[in-house]
Design an enzyme around this catalytic site. Structure first.
Site, PDB file in Angstrom:
ATOM      1  CG  ASP A   1      -1.964  -1.077   1.224  1.00  0.00           C
ATOM      2  OD1 ASP A   1      -1.800  -1.908   0.520  1.00  0.00           O
ATOM      3  OD2 ASP A   1      -2.814  -1.168   2.183  1.00  0.00           O
TER       4      ASP A   1
ATOM      5  CD  GLU B   1      -0.804  -5.802   8.971  1.00  0.00           C
ATOM      6  OE1 GLU B   1      -1.146  -5.045   9.901  1.00  0.00           O
ATOM      7  OE2 GLU B   1      -1.326  -5.256   7.597  1.00  0.00           O
TER       8      GLU B   1
HETATM    9  C1  9YW Z   1      -5.458  -1.581   4.499  1.00  0.00           C
HETATM   10  C2  9YW Z   1      -4.834  -7.414   4.389  1.00  0.00           C
HETATM   11  C3  9YW Z   1      -4.409  -6.256   3.802  1.00  0.00           C
HETATM   12  C4  9YW Z   1      -3.274  -6.802   2.637  1.00  0.00           C
HETATM   13  C5  9YW Z   1      -2.513  -5.563   2.118  1.00  0.00           C
HETATM   14  C6  9YW Z   1      -2.010  -4.817   3.127  1.00  0.00           C
HETATM   15  C7  9YW Z   1      -3.236  -4.330   3.940  1.00  0.00           C
HETATM   16  C8  9YW Z   1      -5.392  -3.005   3.828  1.00  0.00           C
HETATM   17  O1  9YW Z   1      -3.903  -5.552   4.679  1.00  0.00           O
HETATM   18  O2  9YW Z   1      -4.037  -3.506   3.537  1.00  0.00           O
HETATM   19  O3  9YW Z   1      -6.362  -1.315   4.853  1.00  0.00           O
HETATM   20  O4  9YW Z   1      -4.480  -0.905   4.429  1.00  0.00           O
HETATM   21  O5  9YW Z   1      -1.221  -3.810   2.852  1.00  0.00           O
HETATM   22  O6  9YW Z   1      -1.540  -6.348   1.341  1.00  0.00           O
HETATM   23  O7  9YW Z   1      -3.971  -7.533   1.570  1.00  0.00           O
HETATM   24  O8  9YW Z   1      -4.209  -8.371   5.011  1.00  0.00           O
END
Ligand code: 9YW
Length: 418
Positions: free
Chosen positions: A161, A391
């Site tokens: 992200d 995480e």
């Molecule tokens: C957010 C769920 C997700 C991952 C992404 C990670 C994070 C969600 O969490 O994003 O709201 O920021 O960056 O890769 O799929 O684990």
């Protein structure tokens, strides 16, 4: 079974909401696309049916145009922003309007091979069709340069992200019309581990652009405020096309097999454009300006996983890995230390994410780099042993960051590093 094996299974079972798994309790209360693919690998070791079901529940939310959404909002939860009302995609079940890296076909192939690779396998065949439609969606809407690479139209689509790779493109996003909103993520975890407010405003502005054009994926691809050729998504899609080809050949779907072979050849060539000779790595590029991010991230090393690169390029990538290793305690950081805005605690600007480490390690092993592959595996195991199933993890201290009891971290323990 060790105590950590029990704990990992327990995390998956406790995060199970009935046919799908939330990434972590509280912070992420819905189903996420690439998380579910990795989570299926975790379930596969002790509950085959549940592993397939995770994938089937995900594709039950596939759009008519072929896109598999990045979030599926199966049940109401006020604890996450932006929720279904903000995305306003009009889908049933409600979903976000963007996608995430297509690891699905690779996971389907693995589960199917583990079960004897029967071409008549009904669950594989149904998921094969879903993957084919999803890959065609990428090829139709996300290859503006026609070179087999994958464009993303939101940084959330990359799964990485807040990587520094997106900073310049994000800086051009107009946030004047965003309005006020309440973030929820910083109510669950320390704000120092999350994207900054100014960045979040930009994420919301890009979302609003998509929503305001009714999630018309053609228009978003042509006119959207954020258009990046992501090295991660491009590499993952290439690998997924190779794996889907194996399935197409097994099924005897000759037209799709021919289409996939052509796609693979195009992507292999297209990757040249992402190679940054000065940096000695594959880097993301801005689709609008053509600028290379010139940053070495964990996604740069997915070249091995995708099966691209010459011996000379592989040697440079291994040199970059050795340089990173010399400067930190644990592999593989999401951003090389010393890079612009590197921060060992802040999300994708430094912390280690085991799912990317896993894909990189797999690719390294496939390219005769067993020692490096094993180093990544061992470091990943040590992080979990010392900190728990977080995480992500600091490459400097090994401390966990973000959410705890995290599904894909537990899955990586069960399927790979444990
Ligand atoms: C957010 C769920 C997700 C991952 C992404 C990670 C994070 C969600 O969490 O994003 O709201 O920021 O960056 O890769 O799929 O684990």
């Amino acid at each position: 079974m060790t105590d950590l094996d029990h704990r990992a299974r327990d995390i998956l079972c406790r995060n199970d909401r009935g046919g799908y798994t939330v990434p972590t309790h509280g912070l992420y209360p819905f189903q996420w696309n690439w998380d579910s693919a990795f989570v299926a690998l975790g379930f596969a070791g002790f509950d085959r049916d549940r592993a397939w079901q995770e994938l089937e529940t995900l594709v039950s939310a596939q759009w008519a145009d072929g896109m598999i959404p990045h979030i599926v909002f199966h049940q109401h939860d006020e604890g996450y922003f932006p929720g279904p009302g903000v995305w306003a995609t009009g889908q049933t079940p409600p979903t976000s309007g963007i996608t995430q890296p297509p690891v699905l076909a690779t996971v389907v192939r693995r589960l199917w091979e583990e079960e004897g690779a029967d071409p008549a396998h009904p669950r594989m065949r149904a998921l094969y069709r879903a993957c084919l439609a999803s890959h065609r969606w990428f090829h139709t809407y996300r290859d503006p340069l026609g070179n087999g690479l994958a464009m993303v139209t939101h940084n959330w689509e990359t799964g990485r992200d807040n990587s520094s790779e997106w900073d310049e493109a994000l800086a051009r996003v107009d946030t004047s019309g965003v309005g006020s909103y309440q973030r929820r993520d910083t109510g669950h975890v320390d704000a120092a581990m999350r994207p900054k407010q100014s960045e979040y405003d930009r994420y919301v502005a890009i979302l609003q652009f998509g929503r305001d054009c009714g999630w018309d994926h053609r228009r978003i691809a042509d006119e959207g405020p954020f258009r990046m050729i992501d090295v991660g998504t491009s590499m993952i899609l290439l690998r997924a096309n190779r794996d889907l080809l194996i399935l197409a050949e097994a099924i005897g779907d000759a037209p799709a097999a021919a289409e996939l072979r052509a796609r693979i050849a195009l992507s292999e060539q297209g990757m040249d454009w992402l190679w940054n000779e000065e940096v000695g790595a594959y880097c993301s590029r801005d689709a609008t300006t053509g600028a290379s991010s010139a940053l070495v991230t964990n996604a740069s090393f997915l070249a091995f996983y995708a099966g691209v690169g010459t011996p000379a390029r592989h040697a440079r990538l291994i040199a970059a890995l050795a340089r990173i290793e010399a400067g930190t305690r644990f592999l593989l950081p999401s951003l090389e230390a010393g890079s612009r805005d590197y921060d060992h605690r802040r999300y994708w600007r430094g912390p280690i994410w085991l799912v990317v480490s896993y894909m990189v390690a797999l690719g390294l092993a496939e390219h005769g780099e067993a020692a490096w592959s094993e180093r990544l595996r061992r470091d990943s195991a040590r992080l979990i042993e010392a900190a728990g199933f977080y995480e992500s993890f600091s490459p400097e201290t090994g401390e966990g960051s973000g959410g705890g009891d995290f599904s894909w971290t537990a899955a990586m323990w069960l399927a790979w590093c444990g």
